[in-house]
Design an enzyme around this catalytic site. Sequence first.
Site, short mmCIF file in Angstrom:
data_model
loop_
_atom_site.label_atom_id
_atom_site.label_comp_id
_atom_site.label_asym_id
_atom_site.label_seq_id
_atom_site.Cartn_x
_atom_site.Cartn_y
_atom_site.Cartn_z
N MET A 1 -5.65 7.63 -3.89
CA MET A 1 -5.36 6.36 -4.56
C MET A 1 -6.28 5.28 -4.01
O MET A 1 -6.21 4.93 -2.82
CB MET A 1 -3.88 5.99 -4.39
CG MET A 1 -2.96 6.93 -5.20
SD MET A 1 -1.20 6.60 -5.00
CE MET A 1 -0.88 7.35 -3.40
N LYS B 1 -9.50 17.58 -9.79
CA LYS B 1 -8.29 16.89 -10.26
C LYS B 1 -8.57 16.38 -11.67
O LYS B 1 -9.49 15.60 -11.87
CB LYS B 1 -7.95 15.74 -9.33
CG LYS B 1 -6.70 14.93 -9.75
CD LYS B 1 -6.28 14.00 -8.61
CE LYS B 1 -5.09 13.13 -8.95
NZ LYS B 1 -5.45 11.95 -9.77
N CYS C 1 -10.00 9.94 -13.62
CA CYS C 1 -9.93 8.49 -13.63
C CYS C 1 -10.50 7.93 -14.93
O CYS C 1 -11.61 8.26 -15.33
CB CYS C 1 -10.70 7.92 -12.44
SG CYS C 1 -10.68 6.12 -12.44
N GLY D 1 1.97 10.68 -5.82
CA GLY D 1 1.15 9.49 -5.62
C GLY D 1 1.98 8.26 -5.29
O GLY D 1 2.31 8.00 -4.13
N ARG D 2 2.36 7.53 -6.34
CA ARG D 2 3.01 6.24 -6.12
C ARG D 2 4.31 6.34 -5.34
O ARG D 2 4.60 5.50 -4.48
CB ARG D 2 3.23 5.54 -7.46
CG ARG D 2 1.93 5.03 -8.04
CD ARG D 2 2.03 4.70 -9.50
NE ARG D 2 2.25 5.91 -10.30
CZ ARG D 2 2.34 5.92 -11.62
NH1 ARG D 2 2.25 4.79 -12.29
NH2 ARG D 2 2.53 7.05 -12.26
N ASN E 1 0.65 17.03 -10.89
CA ASN E 1 0.72 15.63 -10.47
C ASN E 1 1.23 14.77 -11.62
O ASN E 1 1.02 15.09 -12.78
CB ASN E 1 -0.69 15.15 -10.04
CG ASN E 1 -0.79 13.64 -9.89
OD1 ASN E 1 -1.53 13.00 -10.65
ND2 ASN E 1 -0.07 13.07 -8.96
N GLY E 2 1.89 13.66 -11.26
CA GLY E 2 2.29 12.68 -12.24
C GLY E 2 3.79 12.47 -12.31
O GLY E 2 4.52 13.36 -12.74
C1 LIG Z 1 -3.42 2.37 -6.92
C2 LIG Z 1 -3.84 3.71 -7.48
C3 LIG Z 1 -5.12 4.17 -7.27
C4 LIG Z 1 -5.53 5.41 -7.76
N1 LIG Z 1 -6.78 5.89 -7.44
C5 LIG Z 1 -7.11 7.17 -7.77
C6 LIG Z 1 -8.31 7.77 -7.30
O1 LIG Z 1 -9.10 7.17 -6.56
N2 LIG Z 1 -8.59 9.04 -7.69
C7 LIG Z 1 -7.73 9.75 -8.50
O2 LIG Z 1 -8.01 10.92 -8.80
N3 LIG Z 1 -6.60 9.21 -8.94
C8 LIG Z 1 -6.25 7.95 -8.57
N4 LIG Z 1 -5.04 7.45 -8.96
C9 LIG Z 1 -4.11 8.31 -9.73
C10 LIG Z 1 -3.20 9.08 -8.79
O3 LIG Z 1 -3.94 9.96 -7.95
C11 LIG Z 1 -2.19 9.91 -9.58
O4 LIG Z 1 -2.89 10.82 -10.40
C12 LIG Z 1 -1.31 9.04 -10.48
O5 LIG Z 1 -0.86 7.87 -9.79
C13 LIG Z 1 -0.10 9.82 -11.00
O6 LIG Z 1 0.69 10.30 -9.93
P1 LIG Z 1 2.05 9.54 -9.51
O7 LIG Z 1 2.85 9.34 -10.76
O8 LIG Z 1 2.71 10.45 -8.51
O9 LIG Z 1 1.64 8.22 -8.91
C14 LIG Z 1 -4.63 6.20 -8.50
C15 LIG Z 1 -3.33 5.72 -8.72
C16 LIG Z 1 -2.92 4.50 -8.22
C17 LIG Z 1 -1.51 4.03 -8.43
#
Ligand SMILES: Cc1cc2nc3c(=O)[nH]c(=O)nc-3n(C[C@H](O)[C@H](O)[C@H](O)COP(=O)(O)O)c2cc1C
Length: 334
Positions: free
Chosen positions: A13, A134, A95, A228-229, A206-207
């Site tokens: 993230m 990813k 992304c 993630g979050r 993930n997600g």
């Molecule tokens: C603040 C933030 C920054 C993120 N930066 C990246 C990143 O650098 N690379 C990436 O693959 N995903 C990034 N993501 C996506 C997360 O890795 C993840 O795929 C997404 O938040 C869904 O998972 P979650 O619902 O468990 O948060 C980011 C998400 C957030 C909230």
Amino acid sequence: MHHNVHRFCIAPMMEWTDRHCRFFHRLLTRRARIYTEMITTAAVIHGDRARLLGFDPAEHPVALQLGGSEPEEVAQCAKIAADIGYDEVNLNVGCPSDRVQQGRFGACLMAEPRLVAECVAAMKASVKIPVTVKCRIGIDDRDSEEDLNEFTRVVQEAGVDALIVHARKAWLSGLSPRENREIPPLDYARVHRLKAAHARLPIVLNGGVADLVQAASHLALLDGVMMGRAAYQEPWRLLEVDPCLFGVPAQFVSPHAVAQALMPYIERELARGTRLHAITRHLLGLFRGMPGARAFRRHLATEAIRPGAGIATLRAALALLRANEAPLVHSSAA
Ligand SMILES: Cc1cc2nc3c(=O)[nH]c(=O)nc-3n(C[C@H](O)[C@H](O)[C@H](O)COP(=O)(O)O)c2cc1C
């Protein structure tokens, strides 16, 4: 007991999973696999490597996430990552931001499976550590089950060691990256079917995984879960990872014990010139839902940014929790 290295992962993230965050998360779980923020190949090749790629040995197992799409460049970066000790290199094919699309990497690569495969093959040829991708379940109009199967087949043939699938398609125009994490619906069944169709390939979901009960239910069908979050915003959840998903005790018994254990690290970093807030901003949700958590959070958020803020600021924030846990003792003493 569990040989699968991706059983539980903390998502990459940007601006969040920096080295301070990762060190902190590692105190909460010894077994999770931890990912860096995405770092572009251009930054790795031309940037300040010590600052961009530096990590603490305690962070292992830690994966570097790369953003890029030039096979030679990603291979060169993978080699750099392996040489400085990363345990895995992961390519970002998920992304959706405009900035990333201009550089022709991130989610738009879902439309170019052969290019992703070339990147994977080039990285595999240059390093021994696992090379993973990813991705999303789809992008724009390219989101059929066949598209995802084709993408998976091609990167698997190129030798990818695991595929991490964000169970939500991405819209490359019209939605912000934030909206892209909320709006298209999650489709877990799609990822479960992908695993059934590619039994030998480790697949990580993930997600939207909100807690470890949900994580465990996916683990019945998949090789791993990436959070993630929920992990970032409520880091106390990570204390359950080792006991609940790996059958071993957590290193610390409580969020309080973790905060105490972080003190020497904070002292060390402050002495090197790191600002307190750079570390404590990752702790704001540590006590979420517990008595005094709001006061703790508010105190840290406002006081840790002041010049000269130090370990006493964190201690004062922690005292607000204790005060709330035992209000009578404190009020009679006052
Ligand atoms: C603040 C933030 C920054 C993120 N930066 C990246 C990143 O650098 N690379 C990436 O693959 N995903 C990034 N993501 C996506 C997360 O890795 C993840 O795929 C997404 O938040 C869904 O998972 P979650 O619902 O468990 O948060 C980011 C998400 C957030 C909230």
